[in-house]
Scaffold this motif. Structure first.
Motif, PDB file in Angstrom:
ATOM      1  N   ALA A 280       0.768   0.979 -10.894  1.00 17.48           N
ATOM      2  CA  ALA A 280       0.995  -0.383 -10.408  1.00 17.48           C
ATOM      3  C   ALA A 280       2.372  -0.886 -10.824  1.00 17.48           C
ATOM      4  O   ALA A 280       3.085  -1.503 -10.020  1.00 17.48           O
ATOM      5  CB  ALA A 280      -0.091  -1.313 -10.940  1.00 17.48           C
TER       6      ALA A 280
ATOM      7  N   ALA B 225       3.657  -4.034  -8.888  1.00 14.01           N
ATOM      8  CA  ALA B 225       2.437  -4.808  -8.618  1.00 14.01           C
ATOM      9  C   ALA B 225       1.561  -4.829  -9.859  1.00 14.01           C
ATOM     10  O   ALA B 225       1.881  -4.226 -10.883  1.00 14.01           O
ATOM     11  CB  ALA B 225       1.674  -4.188  -7.444  1.00 14.01           C
ATOM     12  N   GLY B 226       0.457  -5.547  -9.760  1.00 12.81           N
ATOM     13  CA  GLY B 226      -0.525  -5.556 -10.828  1.00 12.81           C
ATOM     14  C   GLY B 226      -1.633  -4.551 -10.528  1.00 12.81           C
ATOM     15  O   GLY B 226      -1.813  -4.136  -9.384  1.00 12.81           O
ATOM     16  N   LYS B 227      -2.383  -4.168 -11.550  1.00 13.67           N
ATOM     17  CA  LYS B 227      -3.457  -3.191 -11.363  1.00 13.67           C
ATOM     18  C   LYS B 227      -4.495  -3.691 -10.363  1.00 13.67           C
ATOM     19  O   LYS B 227      -5.123  -2.894  -9.654  1.00 13.67           O
ATOM     20  CB  LYS B 227      -4.111  -2.878 -12.704  1.00 13.67           C
ATOM     21  CG  LYS B 227      -5.065  -1.698 -12.645  1.00 13.67           C
ATOM     22  CD  LYS B 227      -5.495  -1.224 -14.035  1.00 13.67           C
ATOM     23  CE  LYS B 227      -6.328  -2.264 -14.744  1.00 13.67           C
ATOM     24  NZ  LYS B 227      -6.939  -1.725 -15.990  1.00 13.67           N
TER      25      LYS B 227
ATOM     26  N   MET C  72      -3.494   3.971 -13.927  1.00 12.11           N
ATOM     27  CA  MET C  72      -3.413   2.961 -12.878  1.00 12.11           C
ATOM     28  C   MET C  72      -2.433   1.845 -13.246  1.00 12.11           C
ATOM     29  O   MET C  72      -1.756   1.293 -12.385  1.00 12.11           O
ATOM     30  CB  MET C  72      -4.799   2.370 -12.594  1.00 12.11           C
ATOM     31  CG  MET C  72      -5.802   3.353 -12.023  1.00 12.11           C
ATOM     32  SD  MET C  72      -5.348   4.033 -10.391  1.00 12.11           S
ATOM     33  CE  MET C  72      -4.565   5.583 -10.854  1.00 12.11           C
ATOM     34  N   GLU C  73      -2.340   1.546 -14.528  1.00 12.01           N
ATOM     35  CA  GLU C  73      -1.395   0.519 -14.970  1.00 12.01           C
ATOM     36  C   GLU C  73       0.048   0.958 -14.696  1.00 12.01           C
ATOM     37  O   GLU C  73       0.870   0.180 -14.189  1.00 12.01           O
ATOM     38  CB  GLU C  73      -1.562   0.233 -16.466  1.00 12.01           C
ATOM     39  CG  GLU C  73      -2.837  -0.494 -16.819  1.00 12.01           C
ATOM     40  CD  GLU C  73      -4.020   0.452 -17.039  1.00 12.01           C
ATOM     41  OE1 GLU C  73      -3.866   1.660 -16.742  1.00 12.01           O
ATOM     42  OE2 GLU C  73      -5.074  -0.024 -17.495  1.00 12.01           O
TER      43      GLU C  73
ATOM     44  N   THR D 216       0.838  -1.200   0.000  1.00  9.94           N
ATOM     45  CA  THR D 216       0.000   0.000   0.000  1.00  9.94           C
ATOM     46  C   THR D 216       0.873   1.249   0.000  1.00  9.94           C
ATOM     47  O   THR D 216       0.633   2.196  -0.765  1.00  9.94           O
ATOM     48  CB  THR D 216      -0.934   0.007   1.223  1.00  9.94           C
ATOM     49  OG1 THR D 216      -1.774  -1.152   1.191  1.00  9.94           O
ATOM     50  CG2 THR D 216      -1.801   1.258   1.241  1.00  9.94           C
TER      51      THR D 216
ATOM     52  N   LEU E  86       2.398   1.739  -3.364  1.00 13.45           N
ATOM     53  CA  LEU E  86       1.414   2.236  -4.325  1.00 13.45           C
ATOM     54  C   LEU E  86       1.190   3.740  -4.150  1.00 13.45           C
ATOM     55  O   LEU E  86       1.063   4.473  -5.134  1.00 13.45           O
ATOM     56  CB  LEU E  86       0.095   1.481  -4.165  1.00 13.45           C
ATOM     57  CG  LEU E  86       0.100   0.029  -4.659  1.00 13.45           C
ATOM     58  CD1 LEU E  86      -1.155  -0.702  -4.183  1.00 13.45           C
ATOM     59  CD2 LEU E  86       0.199  -0.036  -6.181  1.00 13.45           C
TER      60      LEU E  86
ATOM     61  N   ALA F 233      -4.019  -4.971  -7.596  1.00 17.73           N
ATOM     62  CA  ALA F 233      -3.623  -4.589  -6.242  1.00 17.73           C
ATOM     63  C   ALA F 233      -4.208  -3.239  -5.856  1.00 17.73           C
ATOM     64  O   ALA F 233      -4.492  -2.986  -4.683  1.00 17.73           O
ATOM     65  CB  ALA F 233      -2.095  -4.542  -6.132  1.00 17.73           C
ATOM     66  N   ILE F 234      -4.392  -2.368  -6.848  1.00 16.33           N
ATOM     67  CA  ILE F 234      -5.000  -1.066  -6.589  1.00 16.33           C
ATOM     68  C   ILE F 234      -6.495  -1.224  -6.345  1.00 16.33           C
ATOM     69  O   ILE F 234      -7.033  -0.726  -5.346  1.00 16.33           O
ATOM     70  CB  ILE F 234      -4.753  -0.109  -7.768  1.00 16.33           C
ATOM     71  CG1 ILE F 234      -3.250   0.198  -7.897  1.00 16.33           C
ATOM     72  CG2 ILE F 234      -5.557   1.180  -7.594  1.00 16.33           C
ATOM     73  CD1 ILE F 234      -2.888   1.042  -9.097  1.00 16.33           C
TER      74      ILE F 234
END
Length: 203
Positions: free
Chosen positions: A50, A55-57, A46-47, A25, A28, A59-60
């Motif tokens: 991340a 991380a991957g999207k 967002m991509e 978190t 991010l 995760a958001i």
């Protein structure tokens, strides 16, 4: 054999929703601020955020339902405009500490890019208005506490023009650091503190 299989199943970690890791978190949030400072809020991807955080999207979106919610919580998490409210003992000392803490916040390279974009975005869209209002209100509440302490010490009149006094406290730093892209030396900050101390008393 059946007993062993049951034991293995008991030891197996439960499946289901992913665990929300605090360290991810935080990563991010940092990635969002870096992307925001680079592109402006409207163009934040967002991509890309991340990817910056490793991380991957998903995760958001496990954490926040929208970019707006993500941005609002990121701002709250670092409290960009937070200032301590400890009593320094006098109006002069309180103003000096206020200026020192505000300068430290406004000099941060990400803050210097994000704050102007926040203001510009508000003119284009009302999406960030609530967040901006919250930041402004928190800062002014801090200012009210500073003034209340000075009034209690009989350093200021109880009927002073509060709104003008609060505007005076913040405007010089914002104007030079954010608008003009300049900074204050310690000597200049001390001189500003003396000038504001005198000015607030006349409000």
């Amino acid at each position: 054999m059946e007993r062993k299989n049951i034991d293995r199943k008991k030891r197996r970690k439960p499946s289901g929703a992913a665990v929300i890791r605090p360290e991810l978190t935080t990563a991010l949030f940092r990635a969002l601020f870096e992307e925001w400072a680079k592109t402006g809020y409207a163009a934040v991807s967002m991509e890309r955020v991340a990817a910056r955080a490793g991380a991957g999207k998903a995760a958001i979106y496990r954490r926040w339902p929208s970019k707006l919610e993500f941005a609002c919580e990121a701002i709250r998490s670092v409290e960009v405009m937070r200032l301590g409210s400890t009593d320094q003992g006098s109006l002069q000392a309180d103003i000096s500490e206020y200026l020192r803490a505000t300068r430290a916040v406004l000099r941060h390279p990400l803050v210097r890019r994000i704050i102007p974009d926040l203001v510009a975005e508000r003119l284009r869209s009302h999406e960030l208005s609530t967040m901006l209002d919250g930041i402004a209100e928190a800062r002014r509440q801090f200012g009210h506490r500073l003034l209340d302490r000075a009034i209690a010490r009989n350093e200021l009149r109880a009927d002073l023009h509060r709104e003008l006094a609060l505007d005076l406290l913040f405007a010089p730093l914002y104007s030079r650091i954010i608008i003009r892209g300049k900074s204050f030396t310690k000597a200049e900050l001390d001189r500003l503190g003396n000038a504001l101390h005198t000015a607030v008393k006349t409000c």
